[in-house]
Design a protein around this motif. Structure first.
Motif, PDB file in Angstrom:
ATOM      1  N   ASP A   1     -10.817   1.698  -8.983  1.00  0.00           N
ATOM      2  CA  ASP A   1      -9.621   1.835  -9.476  1.00  0.00           C
ATOM      3  C   ASP A   1      -8.587   2.438  -8.752  1.00  0.00           C
ATOM      4  O   ASP A   1      -7.434   2.483  -8.986  1.00  0.00           O
ATOM      5  CB  ASP A   1      -9.428   2.514 -11.042  1.00  0.00           C
ATOM      6  N   TYR A   2      -8.727   3.389  -7.818  1.00  0.00           N
ATOM      7  CA  TYR A   2      -7.964   3.905  -7.012  1.00  0.00           C
ATOM      8  C   TYR A   2      -7.881   3.704  -5.614  1.00  0.00           C
ATOM      9  O   TYR A   2      -7.404   4.305  -4.819  1.00  0.00           O
ATOM     10  CB  TYR A   2      -8.470   5.524  -6.910  1.00  0.00           C
ATOM     11  N   LEU A   3      -8.461   2.332  -5.342  1.00  0.00           N
ATOM     12  CA  LEU A   3      -8.487   1.736  -4.082  1.00  0.00           C
ATOM     13  C   LEU A   3      -7.027   1.587  -3.545  1.00  0.00           C
ATOM     14  O   LEU A   3      -6.281   0.738  -4.176  1.00  0.00           O
ATOM     15  CB  LEU A   3      -9.153   0.707  -3.726  1.00  0.00           C
ATOM     16  N   PRO A   4      -6.412   1.927  -2.282  1.00  0.00           N
ATOM     17  CA  PRO A   4      -5.085   1.450  -1.712  1.00  0.00           C
ATOM     18  C   PRO A   4      -5.246   0.283  -1.287  1.00  0.00           C
ATOM     19  O   PRO A   4      -6.447  -0.254  -0.800  1.00  0.00           O
ATOM     20  CB  PRO A   4      -4.864   2.596  -0.608  1.00  0.00           C
ATOM     21  N   ASP A   5      -4.352  -0.654  -1.474  1.00  0.00           N
ATOM     22  CA  ASP A   5      -4.221  -1.962  -0.927  1.00  0.00           C
ATOM     23  C   ASP A   5      -3.020  -2.049  -0.101  1.00  0.00           C
ATOM     24  O   ASP A   5      -2.210  -3.407   0.074  1.00  0.00           O
ATOM     25  CB  ASP A   5      -4.352  -2.857  -2.248  1.00  0.00           C
ATOM     26  N   ASN A   6      -2.309  -1.300   0.526  1.00  0.00           N
ATOM     27  CA  ASN A   6      -1.121  -1.353   1.166  1.00  0.00           C
ATOM     28  C   ASN A   6      -1.363  -1.656   2.756  1.00  0.00           C
ATOM     29  O   ASN A   6      -0.133  -2.002   3.221  1.00  0.00           O
ATOM     30  CB  ASN A   6      -0.383   0.023   1.305  1.00  0.00           C
ATOM     31  N   ARG A   7      -2.590  -1.824   3.169  1.00  0.00           N
ATOM     32  CA  ARG A   7      -2.730  -2.274   4.747  1.00  0.00           C
ATOM     33  C   ARG A   7      -3.149  -3.721   4.946  1.00  0.00           C
ATOM     34  O   ARG A   7      -3.582  -4.161   3.973  1.00  0.00           O
ATOM     35  CB  ARG A   7      -3.547  -1.069   5.394  1.00  0.00           C
ATOM     36  N   ALA A   8      -2.726  -4.008   6.118  1.00  0.00           N
ATOM     37  CA  ALA A   8      -3.355  -5.496   6.517  1.00  0.00           C
ATOM     38  C   ALA A   8      -3.569  -5.505   7.928  1.00  0.00           C
ATOM     39  O   ALA A   8      -3.187  -4.560   8.551  1.00  0.00           O
ATOM     40  CB  ALA A   8      -2.344  -6.597   5.946  1.00  0.00           C
ATOM     41  N   VAL A   9      -4.374  -6.668   8.127  1.00  0.00           N
ATOM     42  CA  VAL A   9      -4.461  -6.873   9.618  1.00  0.00           C
ATOM     43  C   VAL A   9      -3.534  -7.926  10.185  1.00  0.00           C
ATOM     44  O   VAL A   9      -3.207  -8.840   9.365  1.00  0.00           O
ATOM     45  CB  VAL A   9      -5.746  -7.333   9.790  1.00  0.00           C
ATOM     46  N   TYR A  10      -2.742  -7.274  11.310  1.00  0.00           N
ATOM     47  CA  TYR A  10      -1.715  -8.307  11.880  1.00  0.00           C
ATOM     48  C   TYR A  10      -2.073  -8.715  13.246  1.00  0.00           C
ATOM     49  O   TYR A  10      -2.384  -7.972  13.937  1.00  0.00           O
ATOM     50  CB  TYR A  10      -0.363  -7.472  11.628  1.00  0.00           C
TER      51      TYR A  10
END
Length: 310
Positions: free
Chosen positions: A273-282
């Motif tokens: 429930d605390y996993l960050p999802d702010n990053r992506a591969v570009y």
């Protein structure tokens, strides 16, 4: 007015010889006349003579010399950065002019983070090379975040939440992470229920460009951090995974890396429930007005590589 025009003409004349300008740029990068000569297939005497004439035209010392090394001066560094950008723009113009053809041609320079590149991109390279026989590909899997201007890099794969201004960023995939530990570890030391519990556990620390002892956690819509510590640090994710699998600590890692272990049950996900999802591969490119067939082919290739990542 006449003096101004003469000064302008004199400064402009420094840049009339593109070969000398390329030799200057390569000399700053390499720091050795003999190595520049070897790479450009000319004689060291020719490189030395060109650089002496270049300094004379500039009216400034561009290098400080001793018996073994060349060190660029402050003026030389400023000139190098401008010259690099100018030469890159000229190379891009030449490529875009040739890209009237539909076939991808020329020299393609790519860079990607080491672990991600080796796991996701490298397996697809043989097919890419077979499908594009007119492309010459130079790919760098690196722990360092390479400068696209200085490295004359066409496309960089970046893992980020924010991309530097002045760049074109094309999203390839989300970059999900997982907190995980082995069943044996959790039976012995207990299951962390909130991020602060990690402070009382042995956490496996990864090291990239910096030591990662502040793990990001998500609470509602905000990203915070929890400070962690442990007795194992590595710059290799697979090494961390082996130690985690052996029951020696808690690890935060990319989900793609732990996916098989999570499916087999050799690792267990915690704090979901605390996993960050702010990053992506570009896929990151330098800002430009047009896109060549070469660059479009590279971006399409990377999209295909990352199509299955979640």
């Amino acid at each position: 007015m006449t003096q101004f025009m003469e000064a302008t003409a004199q400064s402009a004349s420094i840049f009339e010889d593109l070969t000398t300008l390329r030799i200057f740029v390569r000399t700053v990068q390499v720091g050795n006349f003999s190595e520049v000569a070897r790479r450009m297939d000319v004689t060291p005497a020719m490189v030395s003579k060109r650089m002496a004439a270049f300094e004379a035209k500039a009216g400034q010392r561009l290098f400080n010399r001793d018996t073994r090394h060349l060190m660029v001066t402050e003026v030389g560094q400023m000139l190098y950065e401008r010259a690099m950008r100018a030469l890159l723009e000229l190379d891009l113009a030449a490529e875009e002019m040739s890209s009237i053809q539909d076939t991808a041609t020329g020299h393609l320079r790519l860079t990607a983070p080491a672990m991600l590149g080796q796991a996701v991109i490298a397996p697809q390279l043989p097919r890419f090379l077979r499908d594009n026989p007119l492309l010459s590909v130079d790919i760098n899997f690196s722990m360092e975040k390479l400068d696209l201007y200085k490295g004359r890099i066409d496309v960089a794969v970046r893992i980020a939440d924010v991309i530097d201004p002045g760049m074109i960023a094309i999203k390839l995939a989300p970059y999900s992470r997982a907190f995980c530990a082995s069943p044996d570890y959790l039976r012995q030391y207990g299951v962390p229920l909130v991020p602060e519990d990690l402070m009382n556990h042995s956490c496996l620390i990864t090291r990239g460009s910096s030591l990662n002892t502040r793990w990001p956690v998500k609470r509602e819509d905000e990203i915070g951090h929890v400070h962690v510590k442990g007795n194992f640090t590595t710059d290799n994710g697979q090494a961390g995974l082996l130690v985690c699998r052996a029951g020696l600590g808690v690890m935060m890692c990319p989900r793609w890396m732990a996916e098989d272990d999570l499916k087999r049950g050799t690792l267990v996900e915690i704090l979901a429930d605390y996993l960050p999802d702010n990053r992506a591969v570009y896929a990151v490119l330098l800002q430009r007005t047009g896109t060549s067939a070469k660059l479009q082919t590279a971006v399409d290739f990377l999209k295909n590589c990352f199509a299955g990542m979640r």
